[in-house]
Design a protein around this motif. Sequence first.
Motif, PDB file in Angstrom:
ATOM      1  N   LEU A  39      -4.394 -35.716 -14.158  1.00 27.23           N
ATOM      2  CA  LEU A  39      -3.381 -34.725 -13.824  1.00 27.23           C
ATOM      3  C   LEU A  39      -4.040 -33.617 -13.021  1.00 27.23           C
ATOM      4  CD1 LEU A  39      -0.469 -33.487 -14.358  1.00 27.23           C
ATOM      5  CD2 LEU A  39      -1.559 -32.250 -16.245  1.00 27.23           C
ATOM      6  N   SER A  40      -3.334 -33.168 -11.994  1.00 25.61           N
ATOM      7  CA  SER A  40      -3.776 -31.999 -11.252  1.00 25.61           C
ATOM      8  C   SER A  40      -2.627 -30.995 -11.251  1.00 25.61           C
ATOM      9  CB  SER A  40      -4.161 -32.372  -9.820  1.00 25.61           C
ATOM     10  OG  SER A  40      -4.630 -31.241  -9.119  1.00 25.61           O
ATOM     11  N   LEU A  41      -2.910 -29.778 -11.672  1.00 23.62           N
ATOM     12  CA  LEU A  41      -1.887 -28.739 -11.675  1.00 23.62           C
ATOM     13  C   LEU A  41      -2.462 -27.457 -11.102  1.00 23.62           C
ATOM     14  CD1 LEU A  41      -2.546 -26.617 -14.208  1.00 23.62           C
ATOM     15  CD2 LEU A  41      -1.713 -28.523 -15.574  1.00 23.62           C
ATOM     16  N   ALA A  42      -1.586 -26.531 -10.739  1.00 25.54           N
ATOM     17  CA  ALA A  42      -2.030 -25.272 -10.155  1.00 25.54           C
ATOM     18  C   ALA A  42      -1.311 -24.107 -10.821  1.00 25.54           C
ATOM     19  CB  ALA A  42      -1.762 -25.247  -8.650  1.00 25.54           C
ATOM     20  N   TYR A 229      -7.498 -28.299 -13.125  1.00 20.86           N
ATOM     21  CA  TYR A 229      -6.675 -27.100 -13.359  1.00 20.86           C
ATOM     22  C   TYR A 229      -7.059 -26.100 -12.273  1.00 20.86           C
ATOM     23  CZ  TYR A 229      -4.379 -23.792 -16.650  1.00 20.86           C
ATOM     24  OH  TYR A 229      -3.544 -22.896 -17.278  1.00 20.86           O
ATOM     25  N   ARG A 230      -6.210 -26.005 -11.246  1.00 28.16           N
ATOM     26  CA  ARG A 230      -6.561 -25.217 -10.071  1.00 28.16           C
ATOM     27  C   ARG A 230      -5.938 -23.821 -10.126  1.00 28.16           C
ATOM     28  NH1 ARG A 230      -5.171 -28.866  -4.975  1.00 28.16           N
ATOM     29  NH2 ARG A 230      -5.936 -26.967  -3.933  1.00 28.16           N
ATOM     30  N   ALA A 241       1.247 -27.083  -2.091  1.00 25.57           N
ATOM     31  CA  ALA A 241       0.418 -28.062  -2.798  1.00 25.57           C
ATOM     32  C   ALA A 241       1.281 -28.986  -3.648  1.00 25.57           C
ATOM     33  CB  ALA A 241      -0.611 -27.348  -3.664  1.00 25.57           C
ATOM     34  N   LEU A 242       2.336 -28.436  -4.254  1.00 27.73           N
ATOM     35  CA  LEU A 242       3.250 -29.274  -5.041  1.00 27.73           C
ATOM     36  C   LEU A 242       4.025 -30.215  -4.138  1.00 27.73           C
ATOM     37  CD1 LEU A 242       4.640 -29.804  -7.862  1.00 27.73           C
ATOM     38  CD2 LEU A 242       6.388 -28.167  -7.088  1.00 27.73           C
ATOM     39  N   GLN A 248       0.574 -31.867  -9.205  1.00 25.26           N
ATOM     40  CA  GLN A 248       1.797 -32.434  -9.780  1.00 25.26           C
ATOM     41  C   GLN A 248       2.622 -31.417 -10.553  1.00 25.26           C
ATOM     42  OE1 GLN A 248      -1.395 -34.933 -10.993  1.00 25.26           O
ATOM     43  NE2 GLN A 248       0.030 -36.631 -11.282  1.00 25.26           N
ATOM     44  N   MET A 249       2.085 -30.188 -10.680  1.00 30.11           N
ATOM     45  CA  MET A 249       2.809 -29.159 -11.419  1.00 30.11           C
ATOM     46  C   MET A 249       2.291 -27.792 -10.998  1.00 30.11           C
ATOM     47  SD  MET A 249       2.787 -28.632 -15.556  1.00 30.11           S
ATOM     48  CE  MET A 249       3.288 -27.096 -16.327  1.00 30.11           C
TER      49      MET A 249
END
Length: 535
Positions: A39-42, A229-230, A241-242, A248-249
Motif C-alpha cells: 500500500l502507498s498512501l500520502a 507512508y508519504r 498523486a492519487l 492509493q489513498m
Amino acid sequence: MKPTAPHARRRARFAAPVAAAIGGLLPAALPAAVSAQSLSLAVAAPPTSLDPHYHTLSPNNMMAEHFFDKLVSRTAQAQLKPGLAESWRMVDDTTWEFKLRKGVKFSDGSEFTAEDVITTLKRVPNVVNSPGSFSIYTRAVIGTEVPDPHTIRFKTSGVYPLMPYDMNNIFIISHKVGENVATADFNNGKALIGTGAYRLSSFTPDDRVVMTRNEDYWDEKPDWKQATYRFISNDGVRVAALLSGDVQMIDVVPPADIPRLRSTQGISFAETPSLRAIYLKLDVAHDSSPYITDSGGRKLATNPLRDLRVRQALTMAINRQGIVDRVMQGAALPTGQMMPPGANGYVPDLPPPAYDPNRAKALLTEAGYPDGFNISLLGPNNRYVNDAQIIQAIGQMWQRIGVRTTVDAVPFSVLAQRQARNDMSAMLIGWATSGEPSTALRGVLTTRIPEKGFGTTNFSGYSNKQLDALVEEGLRTADDAKREQIFQQAMRVGMEDVGLVMLHMQKNIWALRGGLTYEARADEYTTVMGVGAAK
C-alpha cells in the motif's frame, strides 16, 4: 472497572535491507500481485520525529500508532477500548490497577511486562527539547507498584478519574532502550522497538516512512505486508498523486477538489466529523508584543492583547460562517469552544461569537485604540485544511476594523519552533481532543505550570485563576456527570475571557482508489491498519 466509553530538523535515514528496493517512487500502476500486498498512501502533514514521546502532535502520534501500542486504545469514534492493558479499575481513591496483556512481544522478541511501562513513565517528562511534552498525561502518577509482571498499580495523590484517558495517550517503549534514550535513536531506527502492527524499514524526514508488517503482532494483522507512508504537504501534488495512481489513498482532501474527485470513476471517500478545533492564540505574555506596532510602525508601550476588549474585538471581527462557506467549502463547522457538538464536555449554550465588525470597532475605541494598530498573524501553510487561506481571510477581516494585519504563513516545522519560544503576537493552530475536554483545558488553556502538567502547549501566556481552579476540581471529581459540568464551566470561563479565538471544527475526509476502504476516524489519524484491501 472495565474500560468505559465516553464518550531534528536533521536529515537522517535508517534503512533495512528492503529499503533500497522500495525507497523510490512507486509506479503509477502497480502489478496486481504487488498491489495485493503493498500500500502507498500520502498524508498532508509530516511528523517532527519518530520519537513517540517527543511532541504531542497528531502527525507524530498517528505515525507512532504503527510501531507502538498504548495501555488503553480507542475506537475510530474515540471510545476507549483495551490495548496493552486488558482491563483497569480504581482499587481505592489513590490507586488504579491495570492488568497487562500476556504473550505480547516487542519487535526484538522480548516480552512486554510492567517493567516497560515504568521505563516509559520515567522517560516521558524528561525528553530533551520537547516542543510539546506528554507529561500532561503522566503528572498524576506519583508512584507505581508491580504485584506481578503483568499487573501495575498507579498511585495518585488523590482521586483521579481520568487515568484511563491519560494512558490512552502514552506509547509504551521497551525497557531495553532505557529511560534516557535520545530522540535521535528513534529517528535513526536504533530505538524503534515496539509492540505495534508494523516495523520500520526506512525513514526519510519530510518525505516518507516505509514499513513492514509485524508478523508476530498480538492483535489482528493488517491487510498490507508492506506500506509506504508519504508526506505530501502540497494539496495539488497530493491530489495528483492519487489521480495518477502513485498513491492509493490521501488524507486532508482539499475541499475545492472534492467535486472533481467525486465525479472521477474509481475514487471513493471516507469522512466523519473531527475532534480537531482550529483557533488563534493571542500573545498576552509580553509587556510589549513583538509583532504589534502603531500606525507609524513604532512598538506600543503596552500590549493591547492583554485588554479583554481588544480580544473581544478581534474575535467579533471574524466571519466564521463566511470562512466555512467560502474558504472551507463547507468542510468545517463554526465553533465557539474546543469540543464538537455531542461530545463529552460540549457546552450547548456556548455558540460561536457573533460577527459584528461595528461593535468590534467600538470596543477598540473603548480600549484606547480608535485608529487600531498593526499586527502580524502567524500560521502554517502545510498543516491544517486551507490553513494559509484561513489566515489570509482573517487578516482581511481584521483590516476592516482598523487592525492592519501582515499575514505570515510558514511551514509547520518553523511554526512549532516559534510557538515554543512564543515568537508571535497572533497565531493559528489546532488541537485534536481525545474525546473528553480535560486534555484541551489542561494542554492549552490552563496557566503554564510544567510540574503540574498544566499548559503544556500554552506558550502565549494566558492565565485565568478561576479556570485553573475549575480544572483542578474536575480532575479530582470521580462522578462522571458532575465532572463534565465542571469542565463545561471551565470551558465557558476560558471562552468568555477570549483565552483563545475559536474558529471552527474540521471535517475529516479521505479519498481512496481501487476499491479500498477506510474506517474514518474522528481523531483524524491516517493509519495503514485501517485501510482495507479491495475484496
